[in-house]
Design an enzyme around this catalytic site. Structure first.
Site, PDB file in Angstrom:
ATOM      1  N   GLU A 192       2.391 -20.500  -8.371  1.00  0.00           N
ATOM      2  CA  GLU A 192       1.173 -19.542  -8.637  1.00  0.00           C
ATOM      3  C   GLU A 192       1.017 -19.584 -10.330  1.00  0.00           C
ATOM      4  OE1 GLU A 192       1.109 -16.264  -5.579  1.00  0.00           O
ATOM      5  OE2 GLU A 192       2.615 -15.792  -6.962  1.00  0.00           O
ATOM      6  N   GLY A 250      -2.563 -12.604  -2.608  1.00  0.00           N
ATOM      7  CA  GLY A 250      -2.308 -11.268  -2.902  1.00  0.00           C
ATOM      8  C   GLY A 250      -3.794 -10.046  -2.742  1.00  0.00           C
ATOM      9  N   GLY A 251      -4.615  -9.917  -3.509  1.00  0.00           N
ATOM     10  CA  GLY A 251      -5.830  -9.172  -3.209  1.00  0.00           C
ATOM     11  C   GLY A 251      -6.306  -9.362  -1.883  1.00  0.00           C
ATOM     12  N   GLU A 295       5.383 -11.296 -11.416  1.00  0.00           N
ATOM     13  CA  GLU A 295       5.417  -9.746 -11.795  1.00  0.00           C
ATOM     14  C   GLU A 295       6.852  -9.160 -12.221  1.00  0.00           C
ATOM     15  OE1 GLU A 295       2.673  -8.113  -8.965  1.00  0.00           O
ATOM     16  OE2 GLU A 295       1.051  -9.496  -9.734  1.00  0.00           O
ATOM     17  N   GLY A 305      -4.243 -12.377  -9.666  1.00  0.00           N
ATOM     18  CA  GLY A 305      -5.149 -11.346  -9.924  1.00  0.00           C
ATOM     19  C   GLY A 305      -6.133 -11.146 -10.806  1.00  0.00           C
ATOM     20  N   ASN A 353       1.167 -11.157  -0.198  1.00  0.00           N
ATOM     21  CA  ASN A 353       1.926 -10.515  -1.124  1.00  0.00           C
ATOM     22  C   ASN A 353       1.032  -8.984  -1.288  1.00  0.00           C
ATOM     23  OD1 ASN A 353       3.312  -9.151  -2.974  1.00  0.00           O
ATOM     24  ND2 ASN A 353       2.604 -10.388  -4.484  1.00  0.00           N
ATOM     25  N   TRP A 354       1.338  -8.073  -0.485  1.00  0.00           N
ATOM     26  CA  TRP A 354       0.798  -6.567  -0.781  1.00  0.00           C
ATOM     27  C   TRP A 354       1.188  -5.941  -2.059  1.00  0.00           C
ATOM     28  CZ3 TRP A 354       0.943  -4.329   5.026  1.00  0.00           C
ATOM     29  CH2 TRP A 354       0.169  -5.296   5.857  1.00  0.00           C
ATOM     30  N   LYS A 355       1.851  -6.215  -2.872  1.00  0.00           N
ATOM     31  CA  LYS A 355       2.509  -5.598  -4.014  1.00  0.00           C
ATOM     32  C   LYS A 355       2.772  -4.109  -3.693  1.00  0.00           C
ATOM     33  CE  LYS A 355      -0.605  -8.894  -6.422  1.00  0.00           C
ATOM     34  NZ  LYS A 355      -0.538  -9.489  -7.452  1.00  0.00           N
ATOM     35  N   SER A 358      -5.497 -16.017  -6.975  1.00  0.00           N
ATOM     36  CA  SER A 358      -6.872 -15.663  -6.640  1.00  0.00           C
ATOM     37  C   SER A 358      -7.595 -16.582  -5.362  1.00  0.00           C
ATOM     38  CB  SER A 358      -7.827 -15.870  -7.929  1.00  0.00           C
ATOM     39  OG  SER A 358      -7.519 -14.896  -8.724  1.00  0.00           O
ATOM     40  N   HIS A 390       8.609 -13.508  -8.344  1.00  0.00           N
ATOM     41  CA  HIS A 390       7.169 -13.323  -8.460  1.00  0.00           C
ATOM     42  C   HIS A 390       7.014 -13.234  -9.903  1.00  0.00           C
ATOM     43  CE1 HIS A 390       3.350 -11.697  -8.554  1.00  0.00           C
ATOM     44  NE2 HIS A 390       3.175 -12.229  -7.290  1.00  0.00           N
TER      45      HIS A 390
HETATM   46  C1  PEP Z   1      -0.011 -12.682  -5.772  1.00  0.00           C
HETATM   47  O1  PEP Z   1       0.197 -11.734  -6.068  1.00  0.00           O
HETATM   48  O2  PEP Z   1       1.284 -13.389  -5.422  1.00  0.00           O
HETATM   49  C2  PEP Z   1      -1.256 -13.447  -5.960  1.00  0.00           C
HETATM   50  C3  PEP Z   1      -1.426 -14.491  -5.945  1.00  0.00           C
HETATM   51  O3  PEP Z   1      -2.420 -12.329  -6.110  1.00  0.00           O
HETATM   52  P1  PEP Z   1      -3.978 -12.793  -6.010  1.00  0.00           P
HETATM   53  O4  PEP Z   1      -3.990 -13.544  -4.656  1.00  0.00           O
HETATM   54  O5  PEP Z   1      -4.277 -11.366  -6.047  1.00  0.00           O
HETATM   55  O6  PEP Z   1      -4.159 -13.547  -7.163  1.00  0.00           O
END
Ligand code: PEP
Length: 241
Positions: free
Chosen positions: A163, A226-227, A95, A169, A8-10, A205, A93
């Site tokens: 999640e 994500g990150g 967010e 994040g 997930n590149w947001k 994470s 998601h």
């Molecule tokens: C996400 O955005 O779905 C996510 C899991 O982010 P991160 O891995 O950065 O916690």
């Protein structure tokens, strides 16, 4: 079950950066031990489509409207994802739920619409820290699955991404024990709803140094990252576990 590693590149990476990423990533993608799925931001989808044409790497949008077209200024169309050759749409998601106020009812419409186009919805669920500390995790996940899948077609694919909101994040990954317990619960809820063959991904994470411990837990069929998916090296390390 085949594992799935999703990125997930947001709201990161321009079309140019997307093309540059895939030029490097395609050199190492053979190391992945499961299906690879990328969710670039909407304006970079065409760059992903062009870069990934002719490969087995899948991609999709991070959100869509529940209708193909109409007077919905600023929205994304799953119909466009389909026309460009995408396979997935990320739905619900945390967010989207928190920042954009998406409800389970809206999410259910989106899941059904994505399936109706022959695309795969990746439905995100997860409890807040308050819900976990109040011992309401099971009830939260059961409600999100029950309502989010209310209009889904059981004969068509859907993927669940569990999640925990407090782990997204934040660098606070759920422990392997928490992941094992919660994925077992999610599997049980899905089974009761008639979705027992649905893959369940963990997200929150995930990094190269914790992926190996998490993937071994029961009912963990891959990750939504994500990150750590923004860099070729860290994402392929995660996808090689
Ligand atoms: C996400 O955005 O779905 C996510 C899991 O982010 P991160 O891995 O950065 O916690």
């Amino acid at each position: 079950m085949k594992k799935i590693f999703a990125a997930n590149w947001k709201l990161f990476k321009t079309p140019k950066e997307t093309r540059e990423f895939f030029t490097q990533f395609k050199e190492v993608s053979h190391k992945a031990t499961g299906e690879l799925v990328f969710f670039p931001s909407a304006i970079s989808l065409e760059a992903a489509s062009t870069s990934l044409a002719g490969t087995s790497i899948k991609w999709g949008a991070q959100n869509c409207h529940s209708q193909a077209q109409g007077a919905f200024t600023g929205e994304n169309s799953a119909q466009v994802v389909k026309e460009l050759g995408g396979s997935y749409v990320l739905i619900g998601h945390s967010e989207r739920r928190k920042v954009f106020g998406e409800t389970d009812a809206v999410i259910a419409e989106k899941v059904a619409f994505v399936q109706s186009l022959g695309l795969i919805p990746m439905l995100c669920i997860g409890e807040t820290l308050e819900e976990r500390e109040g011992l309401h995790t099971f009830r939260t996940l059961e409600t999100q699955l029950h309502l989010g899948l209310a209009k889904a077609d059981k004969s068509k694919p859907v993927v669940i991404a569990y999640e925990p909101v407090w782990a997204i994040g934040t660098g606070k990954v759920a422990t392997p024990e928490q992941v094992a317990e919660t994925h077992t619960d999610v599997f049980g809820i899905l089974k009761a709803l008639g979705f027992e063959t649905t893959p369940i991904l963990y997200g929150g994470s995930v990094k190269p140094d914790n992926a190996a411990g998490l993937i071994q837990q029961p009912h963990v069929n891959g990750f939504l990252v994500g990150g750590a998916s923004l860099e070729v090296k860290s994402f392929i390390e995660i996808a090689s576990v």
